[in-house]
Design a protein around this motif. Structure first.
Motif, short mmCIF file in Angstrom:
data_model
loop_
_atom_site.label_atom_id
_atom_site.label_comp_id
_atom_site.label_asym_id
_atom_site.label_seq_id
_atom_site.Cartn_x
_atom_site.Cartn_y
_atom_site.Cartn_z
N VAL A 86 2.44 -4.46 0.65
CA VAL A 86 1.71 -5.26 1.69
C VAL A 86 1.81 -4.60 3.07
CG1 VAL A 86 2.29 -7.34 3.60
CG2 VAL A 86 3.10 -7.28 1.05
N LEU A 87 0.42 -3.95 3.26
CA LEU A 87 0.06 -3.29 4.46
C LEU A 87 0.72 -3.50 5.85
CD1 LEU A 87 -1.80 -0.64 4.94
CD2 LEU A 87 -3.71 -2.66 5.53
N ALA A 88 0.79 -4.77 6.07
CA ALA A 88 1.34 -4.94 7.37
C ALA A 88 2.84 -4.77 7.54
CB ALA A 88 1.26 -6.64 7.48
N LYS A 89 3.43 -4.46 6.22
CA LYS A 89 4.95 -4.33 6.33
C LYS A 89 5.23 -2.62 6.17
CE LYS A 89 6.97 -8.36 5.88
NZ LYS A 89 8.00 -8.95 6.59
N HIS A 90 4.19 -1.87 6.31
CA HIS A 90 4.35 -0.46 6.02
C HIS A 90 5.31 0.14 7.35
CE1 HIS A 90 1.27 0.22 2.76
NE2 HIS A 90 2.26 -0.52 2.21
N GLU A 91 4.83 -0.16 8.48
CA GLU A 91 5.43 0.41 9.56
C GLU A 91 7.03 0.11 9.71
OE1 GLU A 91 4.44 2.62 11.93
OE2 GLU A 91 2.56 2.45 10.54
N TRP A 92 7.45 -0.99 9.17
CA TRP A 92 8.81 -1.70 9.11
C TRP A 92 9.33 -0.54 7.96
CZ3 TRP A 92 11.08 -3.63 4.61
CH2 TRP A 92 12.10 -4.16 4.61
N LEU A 93 8.71 -0.40 6.87
CA LEU A 93 9.43 0.01 5.68
C LEU A 93 9.61 1.49 5.95
CD1 LEU A 93 10.34 -0.26 2.70
CD2 LEU A 93 7.77 0.14 1.93
N ARG A 94 8.61 2.29 6.60
CA ARG A 94 9.00 3.54 6.85
C ARG A 94 10.13 3.81 7.57
NH1 ARG A 94 3.18 3.62 7.93
NH2 ARG A 94 2.01 4.77 6.22
N LEU A 95 10.82 2.98 8.17
CA LEU A 95 12.16 3.24 8.93
C LEU A 95 13.07 2.95 7.86
CD1 LEU A 95 11.31 1.35 12.27
CD2 LEU A 95 11.22 3.67 11.75
N ARG A 96 12.93 2.46 6.58
CA ARG A 96 13.90 2.17 5.49
C ARG A 96 14.09 3.23 4.64
NH1 ARG A 96 16.95 -2.21 5.82
NH2 ARG A 96 16.71 -2.52 3.51
N PRO A 97 15.17 3.40 3.90
CA PRO A 97 15.57 4.58 3.15
C PRO A 97 14.60 4.40 1.82
CG PRO A 97 17.43 3.39 3.69
CD PRO A 97 16.57 2.35 4.28
N LEU A 98 13.99 5.68 1.68
CA LEU A 98 13.02 5.74 0.64
C LEU A 98 11.61 5.02 0.94
CD1 LEU A 98 15.22 5.40 -2.53
CD2 LEU A 98 14.51 7.52 -1.56
N GLY A 99 11.68 4.31 2.20
CA GLY A 99 10.12 3.74 2.54
C GLY A 99 9.35 4.63 2.31
N GLU A 100 9.11 5.80 3.18
CA GLU A 100 7.77 6.68 2.82
C GLU A 100 7.29 6.73 1.41
OE1 GLU A 100 4.65 7.97 4.84
OE2 GLU A 100 6.55 7.30 5.89
N GLU A 101 8.28 7.08 0.62
CA GLU A 101 8.14 7.25 -0.91
C GLU A 101 7.62 6.15 -1.35
OE1 GLU A 101 10.19 9.06 -4.91
OE2 GLU A 101 11.34 9.16 -2.90
N LEU A 102 8.12 5.14 -1.06
CA LEU A 102 7.64 3.72 -1.93
C LEU A 102 6.15 3.49 -1.53
CD1 LEU A 102 10.67 1.35 -1.52
CD2 LEU A 102 9.61 1.98 -3.80
N ILE A 103 6.04 3.89 -0.11
CA ILE A 103 4.35 3.46 0.36
C ILE A 103 3.51 4.47 -0.23
CG2 ILE A 103 3.03 3.85 2.26
CD1 ILE A 103 5.43 2.81 4.09
N ASN A 104 4.09 5.66 -0.50
CA ASN A 104 3.11 6.65 -1.13
C ASN A 104 2.84 6.61 -2.61
OD1 ASN A 104 2.92 8.14 1.20
ND2 ASN A 104 4.59 9.54 0.72
N ARG A 105 3.92 5.90 -3.18
CA ARG A 105 3.63 5.53 -4.51
C ARG A 105 3.01 4.21 -5.08
NH1 ARG A 105 6.84 8.67 -8.22
NH2 ARG A 105 7.29 10.39 -7.63
N LEU A 106 3.37 3.20 -4.17
CA LEU A 106 2.75 1.91 -4.58
C LEU A 106 1.92 1.27 -3.73
CD1 LEU A 106 6.44 0.01 -5.54
CD2 LEU A 106 4.65 0.95 -6.82
#
Length: 762
Positions: free
Chosen positions: A12-32
């Motif tokens: 969910v694109l709108a959740k990416h900023e929130w997810l980047r602050l989470r553990p492994l968030g950046e990697e999840l965004i890059n992969r999925l």
């Protein structure tokens, strides 16, 4: 890390900023993050978690709500005796007259009797409201479930009845009184005040746990009608009756959600749900056979019916008895192939496997007949009847006048054709789909290594009879009496393609063969079963050559139609896109329109020099080294269509739609868009046949993914050739170098070896 929150947020694109602050968030965004989410209707799932109740409703009424099926395995009354909103979703449920269901609500696995009103954005699951004489209507009471509420029933261990449970859509059972907890959408303080309930009635005074809906002993165990009355009261709909209902509620045995979830009788609940679905399926199947045109998936309905075990088999046998008159119906309205398939499915459900297997041959014979009829070819008259009698008209239309007493005329014909690669749309060209629904395919004819690899040479000989030579295998056969060629062919006969071509062109009945013969050579520069349409294109070459040497109409349209019949005659099946791809040059968008005759419209794409240049720089045509004949795949897909498998039908419809989109992308010279279309087409092909990919192919595409905007296997898949559309010319060069310089790619296993062909537009 929360698998539910973090994993979903990656899509969910709108959740990416929130997810980047989470553990492994950046990697999840890059992969999925760049992957698309798709919804599936899967019959064999045992458990599926959507999220919270409100999230389910938001999803089903969101931007993609048009893709949601809103009625499935249900019995609903006429619109004049009920009020069921068009946006309401009713699944595995029986709805009686005088019922109202509001917008965007879900009713699942329930039986709702008259006098029930369900509000908007509400969820009803497993509710079975009785309609007997002691029920709601005779008591003058109409139960209303307010907007944004949930209602469900569960059986408890040691309890003969079922407990009715309810709450507001947005209630959080774990929110405490002190933290704005709610029940039926209202704060607990207001609920207690309005109903005259004390905290001690709901929660133990000695408990150290926070007071919340989860541990509130609020749900009474009483007779069904009493529970419904108290439900309406607790929801705040009957507060005027507090004086009479409060004592009833206080004196009743009550349970909390916490206690309820520890005491659910799951076996009883599952058996009840299975029997309920089986009864619904039986009623729908009976109506489908008695009144309909067999548009339902009887195979799936039988699976639901057989949940009843012994009685389920009896129900299926009763349904089979109703099918005795199906073959007498007008075949223009109910195709015989469909009627036979229904009987096969019912025989299998009745565990009559031997009879089902015997009848299955009639299914494929009917498909062949229907295909022949659709191209206006006298299948019975010209192919299946005895060929002892010769046709004067066939003789007169040939190039050899006089038929018998004529001097030998030497003639040579050579036909060379390219192979085809399909971008998107395959399967929509295959009978019986293309006989009943429109088909669209976007494909391209190409030469490989500067060669048109498929061909035939046909020449007349002074010796009578027909000699067939397969130049690839160096096998040959001499047929002294051409009229001895007859169906059915042995599936292991290496010459059945040429024999079928001789039959469909009528050459075996031509009298000129009484005074001279034919020598036929065939060859293919690439293996068959590689997805390039080689067999169909070879058939087109032979048919075209036979028509040409006998001076008949060898136009591409005629040849394409005859090959369609030829493949049914061979028993391999197949559609029209392969021969169209080989017969017509360049890139083309082809549509078929059902009818008699089947209409094919080939629209060449006037590709600009820039588009051709970009394609040749960016598109890699790669042979995986694996071969897989398409026949078995085709049989599975055709059987699913004959069964009216909804998921398959929606997938093929989407493939046809993608073909139109692909045409627009090419006309706009947008290869990146074409790549996206190829990726979605590849996903749909895997839905149609889960075995069209394998570990080897998955690894190849995994390796190519960073360099490509799109990729797919051509044809039916399972191996053969792959199309890799690179992001740009530089990426194509890097990928080519990677595959060619390090062909074994040790990290992917020593067996990982492919061949990249140089290709050119034909």
């Amino acid at each position: 890390m929360s698998l539910y929150e973090d994993l979903v947020a990656a899509w969910v694109l709108a959740k990416h900023e929130w997810l980047r602050l989470r553990p492994l968030g950046e990697e999840l965004i890059n992969r999925l993050g760049k992957q698309k989410m798709y919804s599936y209707c899967a019959y064999d799932l045992l458990f599926l978690h959507f999220g919270t109740s409100s999230e389910v409703l938001d999803h089903l009424s969101g931007a993609d709500s048009g893709l949601v099926g809103r009625r499935h395995l249900c019995s609903v009354p006429a619109t004049t005796v009920s009020d069921i909103a068009a946006s309401a979703i009713v699944i595995s449920s029986k709805i009686a007259p005088s019922v109202s269901i509001g917008d965007d609500s879900i009713v699942y696995d329930s039986s709702i009797s008259g006098g029930i009103q369900i509000g908007s954005q509400s969820i009803v699951v497993g509710v079975n409201v009785p309609g007997d004489s002691n029920g709601i209507e005779d008591n003058g009471f109409r139960f209303i479930l307010p907007d944004r509420h949930c209602l469900w029933e569960v059986p408890l261990v040691g309890c003969t009845g079922r407990v009715i449970v309810y709450c507001g859509l947005h209630d959080n059972p774990k929110d405490s009184l002190s933290r704005n907890g709610t029940f039926c959408g209202k704060p607990w303080d207001k609920v207690l005040h309005d109903l005259g309930i004390q905290e001690g009635d709901l929660w133990s005074t000695t408990s150290t746990h926070e007071k919340c809906l989860w541990n509130a002993k609020i749900f009474p165990i009483l007779s069904y009608f009493e529970m419904l009355s108290l439900a309406a009261w607790l929801m705040g709909l009957n507060d005027r009756k507090t004086k009479s209902l409060l004592p009833l509620w206080k004196s009743s045995q009550r349970v909390s959600l916490e206690e309820l979830h520890r005491s659910i009788d799951f076996p009883h609940m599952c058996i009840g749900s299975s029997n309920h679905q089986a009864d619904l399926a039986a009623g729908i199947a009976k109506a489908c056979i008695n009144y309909g045109l067999l548009g339902r998936n009887l195979s799936q309905l039988c699976e639901d019916i057989l949940q009843k075990d012994v009685s389920g088999v009896k129900i299926c046998k009763d349904l089979l008895d109703l099918c005795s008159n199906l073959q007498g119906q007008n075949s223009k309205i109910l195709p015989k192939s469909r009627a036979y398939q229904v009987q096969v499915d019912l025989l299998q459900a009745c565990r009559e496997e031997k009879m089902a297997c015997e009848l299955e041959h009639k299914v494929w014979a009917a498909v062949a007949d229907e295909t022949a009829a659709a191209v206006r070819y006298g299948f019975r008259e010209h192919v299946l009847e005895s060929s002892n009698s010769t046709s004067a008209s066939a003789c007169q239309s040939s190039a050899f006048d006089g038929c018998v007493d004529q001097s030998f005329q030497h003639r040579d014909v050579r036909i060379e054709l390219p192979v085809r690669v399909d971008f998107v749309g395959g399967w929509s060209d295959t009978p019986p789909w293309s006989l009943e629904r429109a088909g669209c395919v976007l494909n391209m004819s190409i030469k490989l290594d500067d060669c048109a690899p498929v061909g035939t040479s046909i020449s007349t000989t002074e010796q009578t009879g027909i000699e067939i030579n397969d130049d690839d295998t160096m096998n040959k056969v001499y047929i002294e009496d051409p009229t001895s060629i007859a169906t059915p062919f042995n599936s292991n006969d290496p010459f059945r393609l040429v024999k079928s071509a001789l039959l469909v062109t009528g050459v075996t009945r031509d009298k000129f063969l009484l005074s001279m013969g034919l020598q036929i050579h065939t060859w293919t520069g690439v293996p068959r079963g590689t997805g390039l349409g080689t067999s169909s294109i070879l058939a087109a070459a032979v048919v075209k050559g036979l028509l040409k040497i006998t001076n008949r109409d060898d136009s591409n349209e005629i040849v394409a139609r005859l090959v369609l019949v030829l493949e049914q005659l061979m028993g391999t099946g197949g559609g029209w896109q392969d021969q169209i791809g080989g017969l017509y040059p360049g890139i083309k968008f082809t549509e078929s329109f059902p009818g008699v005759p089947l209409k094919l419209q080939v629209i060449p794409l006037m590709a600009s020099p820039q588009l051709i240049s970009d394609l040749q720089q960016r598109l890699l045509v790669v042979f995986t080294g694996q071969v897989r004949p398409a026949r078995r795949v085709l049989e599975k897909v055709v059987t699913r269509y004959l069964r009216r498998d909804n998921l398959l039908i929606s997938s093929i419809k989407r493939l046809a739609e993608l073909a139109r989109m692909g045409r627009e992308a090419l006309m706009n010279c947008d290869l990146d868009e074409l790549g996206e279309i190829m990726l979605e087409a590849w996903r749909l092909h895997q839905e149609l046949d889960p075995y069209c990919s394998n570990t080897f192919v998955d690894r190849l595409f995994e390796l190519a993914d960073p360099f490509c905007c799109g990729y797919k296997l051509v044809g039916a898949g399972g191996g053969g050739f792959a199309l890799l559309l690179a992001k740009d010319a530089d990426s194509a060069k890097k990928l080519r170098d990677l595959l060619q310089k390090d062909p074994h790619l040790e990290e992917y296993g020593s067996e990982f070896e492919v061949k990249i062909y140089n290709w050119a537009l034909f």
